[in-house]
Design a protein around this motif. Sequence first.
Motif, short mmCIF file in Angstrom:
data_model
loop_
_atom_site.label_atom_id
_atom_site.label_comp_id
_atom_site.label_asym_id
_atom_site.label_seq_id
_atom_site.Cartn_x
_atom_site.Cartn_y
_atom_site.Cartn_z
N ASN A 193 -7.07 -2.91 11.18
CA ASN A 193 -5.86 -2.12 10.98
C ASN A 193 -5.27 -2.35 9.59
O ASN A 193 -4.80 -1.41 8.95
CB ASN A 193 -4.81 -2.47 12.04
N TRP A 194 -5.30 -3.60 9.13
CA TRP A 194 -4.76 -3.86 7.78
C TRP A 194 -5.62 -3.15 6.74
O TRP A 194 -5.10 -2.58 5.79
CB TRP A 194 -4.74 -5.37 7.49
N ILE A 195 -6.93 -3.22 6.93
CA ILE A 195 -7.81 -2.58 5.95
C ILE A 195 -7.59 -1.06 5.96
O ILE A 195 -7.53 -0.42 4.92
CB ILE A 195 -9.27 -2.97 6.23
N PHE A 196 -7.41 -0.50 7.17
CA PHE A 196 -7.14 0.94 7.25
C PHE A 196 -5.78 1.29 6.66
O PHE A 196 -5.57 2.40 6.18
CB PHE A 196 -7.23 1.42 8.70
N THR A 197 -4.84 0.34 6.73
CA THR A 197 -3.55 0.59 6.10
C THR A 197 -3.73 0.73 4.59
O THR A 197 -3.11 1.56 3.93
CB THR A 197 -2.56 -0.55 6.40
N MET A 198 -4.60 -0.09 4.03
CA MET A 198 -4.83 -0.03 2.59
C MET A 198 -5.57 1.25 2.20
O MET A 198 -5.38 1.78 1.11
CB MET A 198 -5.67 -1.24 2.14
N TYR A 199 -6.41 1.74 3.10
CA TYR A 199 -7.24 2.91 2.82
C TYR A 199 -6.35 4.11 2.49
O TYR A 199 -5.44 4.45 3.25
CB TYR A 199 -8.12 3.20 4.04
N SER A 224 0.84 -1.19 0.00
CA SER A 224 0.00 0.00 0.00
C SER A 224 0.88 1.24 0.00
O SER A 224 0.38 2.36 -0.04
CB SER A 224 -0.92 0.03 1.23
N GLN A 225 2.20 1.03 0.08
CA GLN A 225 3.20 2.11 0.13
C GLN A 225 2.84 3.13 1.19
O GLN A 225 2.86 4.33 0.95
CB GLN A 225 3.32 2.77 -1.24
N LYS A 226 2.47 2.61 2.34
CA LYS A 226 1.97 3.47 3.40
C LYS A 226 2.37 2.84 4.72
O LYS A 226 2.50 1.63 4.83
CB LYS A 226 0.43 3.52 3.28
N ARG A 227 2.57 3.71 5.71
CA ARG A 227 2.94 3.21 7.02
C ARG A 227 1.82 2.32 7.59
O ARG A 227 0.65 2.56 7.33
CB ARG A 227 3.17 4.40 7.95
N LEU A 228 2.20 1.28 8.36
CA LEU A 228 1.20 0.40 8.96
C LEU A 228 0.28 1.21 9.86
O LEU A 228 0.74 1.98 10.70
CB LEU A 228 1.90 -0.70 9.76
N PHE A 229 -1.02 1.01 9.71
CA PHE A 229 -1.99 1.74 10.52
C PHE A 229 -2.04 1.15 11.92
O PHE A 229 -2.10 -0.06 12.09
CB PHE A 229 -3.37 1.68 9.86
N GLY A 230 -2.01 2.00 12.94
CA GLY A 230 -2.25 1.54 14.31
C GLY A 230 -1.17 0.61 14.85
O GLY A 230 -1.49 -0.46 15.38
N TYR A 231 0.09 1.02 14.71
CA TYR A 231 1.20 0.16 15.15
C TYR A 231 1.03 -0.27 16.60
O TYR A 231 1.08 -1.45 16.94
CB TYR A 231 2.51 0.92 14.95
N THR A 232 0.78 0.70 17.49
CA THR A 232 0.68 0.38 18.92
C THR A 232 -0.47 -0.58 19.20
O THR A 232 -0.33 -1.53 19.96
CB THR A 232 0.49 1.67 19.74
N SER A 233 -1.60 -0.33 18.53
CA SER A 233 -2.73 -1.22 18.79
C SER A 233 -2.45 -2.61 18.26
O SER A 233 -2.93 -3.61 18.80
CB SER A 233 -4.00 -0.65 18.16
#
Lengths: 672, 206
Positions: free
Chosen positions: A372-378, A313-322
């Motif tokens: 979180n994975w889906i939000f990473t793709m968003y 997704s060329q984007k930082r992982l969403f919600g690392y801490t969670s």
Amino acid sequence: MISYFANFWIGKLSIHQVPTNPITVGGIIIMVGLPLLIAAFLTYKKKWRWLYREWLTTMDAKKIGIMYIIVAFLMLLRGGSDAALIRVQQATSVGSSHGIISSSTFQQVFSAHGTIMIFFVAMGFMFGIINLILPVMLGSRDVAFPFMNSVSFWLFFGGMILVNLSLIIGQFSNAGWLAYPPLSELRYNPGVGIDYWIWSLQIAGIGSLMSGINFIVTILKHRCQGMTLMRMPMFAWSVLGSMSLVVFAFPILTVTLALLALDRTIGTHFFTAGGGGNMMMYVNLIWAWGHPEVYILVLPAFGIFSEVVSTFSQKRLFGYTSMVLAIWAIVLLSFTVWLHHFFTMGAGSNVNAFFGIMTMIIAVPTGVKLFNWIFTMYQGRIRLKNPMYWFLGFVVIFTIGGMAGVLMAIPPVDFQLHNSLFLVAHFHMMIVGGVLFGFFSGLLYWLPKILGFRLNERLGRYAFWCWIVGFLMAFVPLYILGMMGATRRLDHYQTSTGWHPLFVVAGIGVIIIAAGVAFQILQIIYSLITRHKLKDTTGDPWNGRTLEWSIPSPMPFYNFAILPTVNSRDPWWAKKYPKEEPGLQITNKEQPIYQDIVLPKNSSMGMLIAGFAFLFGFGAVWHIIWLVIAGLIGVIVSIIIRSTKEDTDYIIPAKEVERLDKQYRLEQGVQS
Amino acid sequence: MEPIIAIPSAKSLKRQEKEEKNNKMLFGFWVYIMTDCVLFASLFATYAVLHNNVYNGPGGAQIFKLPYVLGETLLLLTSSFSCGLATISLQNRSKRKVISYFILTFILGLGFIVMELNEFHNLVLAHESWRRSGFLSAYFTLVGTHGLHVIVGLIWMAVMITRVSISGLTNNIVRRLKMLAIFWHFLDVIWIFIFTIVYLLGALHL
């Protein structure tokens, strides 16, 4: 005891133990023929010395990882053949027809299928991928204990040989993949099948336990400078969670198997029907290991998906801490749900309610990860490459399977569905859709780093579509069949049940999966032939984010010529795009300062120790006392000899490192 | 431009590497000890489940001879004390003392094992072996697993005593002796649980 001495030399071995039914003989011919062919090829090419020096005695985690993966893939074919046999039998054995194999063979086939798929395929792929990539991700040159790593692999290998040997001489367990007593006790199962099961798992299990210790210490003590725990790649976090589970759960397996073995060999009464034994204690003990085991397998797969999704997704992982919190919630909760495997035991409604509720709760952190994975793709710039396909397939299948699991967490529902094909469909969706798809995704993602070329995308897509269509065709009917009352491990049923059409559909599904596996093999072979076209010249074929992509592909044997220093979560990305992440570059020196590199020397002791352990196991299966003693002494003496060795490392001088590094970079054309 | 990190001298690098290696190994050993704790916990749980399943055989109150077990306990606890003295000598790098204290530990440990085997032997002679009941199976396995660990410790100790007398207190040997000491004290802790839960509670008929 008297009979032991009568058969001092060969124990219970005899020529009558060699099977004669055509399907088993066919299997034997393939299993013996294939290694013989390879051996002949090696002799012809005069490659034995190369194999011994470069591979069998290696301490290099990357090479050990590749060996794990090769073994796991071969075992996938073996376990897959068993699966195909089960499907063919269930599709044909209806009414007056009794299918292609006898019920006693059928019992061995489903037991072998489960045992091999969990212990030698899923565990093998998992340890393989961890070995391949974890040290590099952490910016390290090796695992914490390279020698122990080699012993772990060879113990895994020894256990694998023992399982497969049961096909050639004697028989395998007929009591399912977890061998519940009293069926697995001597009284009802006097043959060697259960013993093969016990000792192959015991040997491989001790290897896994050692790997668990090794990777925990690697993660906690072998990170490069600047990599705090909260800057670790998510894969490292997931491995830390998974290996913590290994360390807490595998000793329980060791004890359980040992107690069953004692029952069978020296006549103790742990799980016997009489004599004051308690067979439900076995079921409790084995699931106190078994349920964490499921999470041991799936957590690294979650870690892989975290890396894959964020890269593609060329984007930082969403919600690392969670994500980190979710991993540790799963680790803790996974020890509080084991009873849901036997709600029907009769523990009472309060106990069942507790475990039912805990089971539903553990779905929450898993759900957090999925979102979180889906939000990473968003809003990411998504590239649909092969690893991403497997991720998307996983989301669909894992969600369906997970919902079915939460449904079964309700005790009254479970009373209806217990031991039915609904359960079989559920856990296959979790283990295949979650674990195996994750490992496929990880392999497609990281193999370029190991091999130096990417795999063919088109064949990979064909393989994926065959897998996913075939998989849904094979397992959705099982949900329906389970609802209709079909129990698991059936080798025959009546026409009036109306199950036959659905079993045929499931059988066709397996054929399509087989086509997917064929495409995967074709993909590897075709990519190998056309490797120059797919060559990875940059060391960073996917525009990656973590440290492994900062070095040339294939990786140099020392991983990093200069150990990196990091100050962010995605250090390689930060270095490539300084504008996007200001102030987060790798603090790279202007002039590289090369230093001596200390690496472990090769050793054949790992192989030797596991070899003796194998002999011990074989002796224990067949009650060959001298072999048991010899194996045990062999293990102890080898360990003592190894422990007195002082010069276990060698040094590559700084000058040589510089020369190698420049050569690598020149060859690969990597911009430094 | 000045390099950011000064190059450490070869000697200090080696010392640092050694220290890192020692730390890593000791930490790994502690993790192993933790796995062994789980192993014993499983066996204790098994014993707790089965300890009333005497199946018309004898219970704990009939077969445990507390004074004898107290003797075993004193031997093992004393061996742990002498192992501690050996560790202190290790800090002082006194080779002679290390060897003699470990020999003392070895003898005391051997005494413990001989007493335990004698206890088992007498039970088997009295037809009260592990075949008799679930309770006796659990008893023999739990106590026997501890005994097996002690035997492993004794073999390890014998090897280490020989190595110290041949090569002296090198880095690798010192590290292994520290691990051995951790292992030995761990066995002591496990024995205290066995003594309390198996023998004392068993003799009280609880």
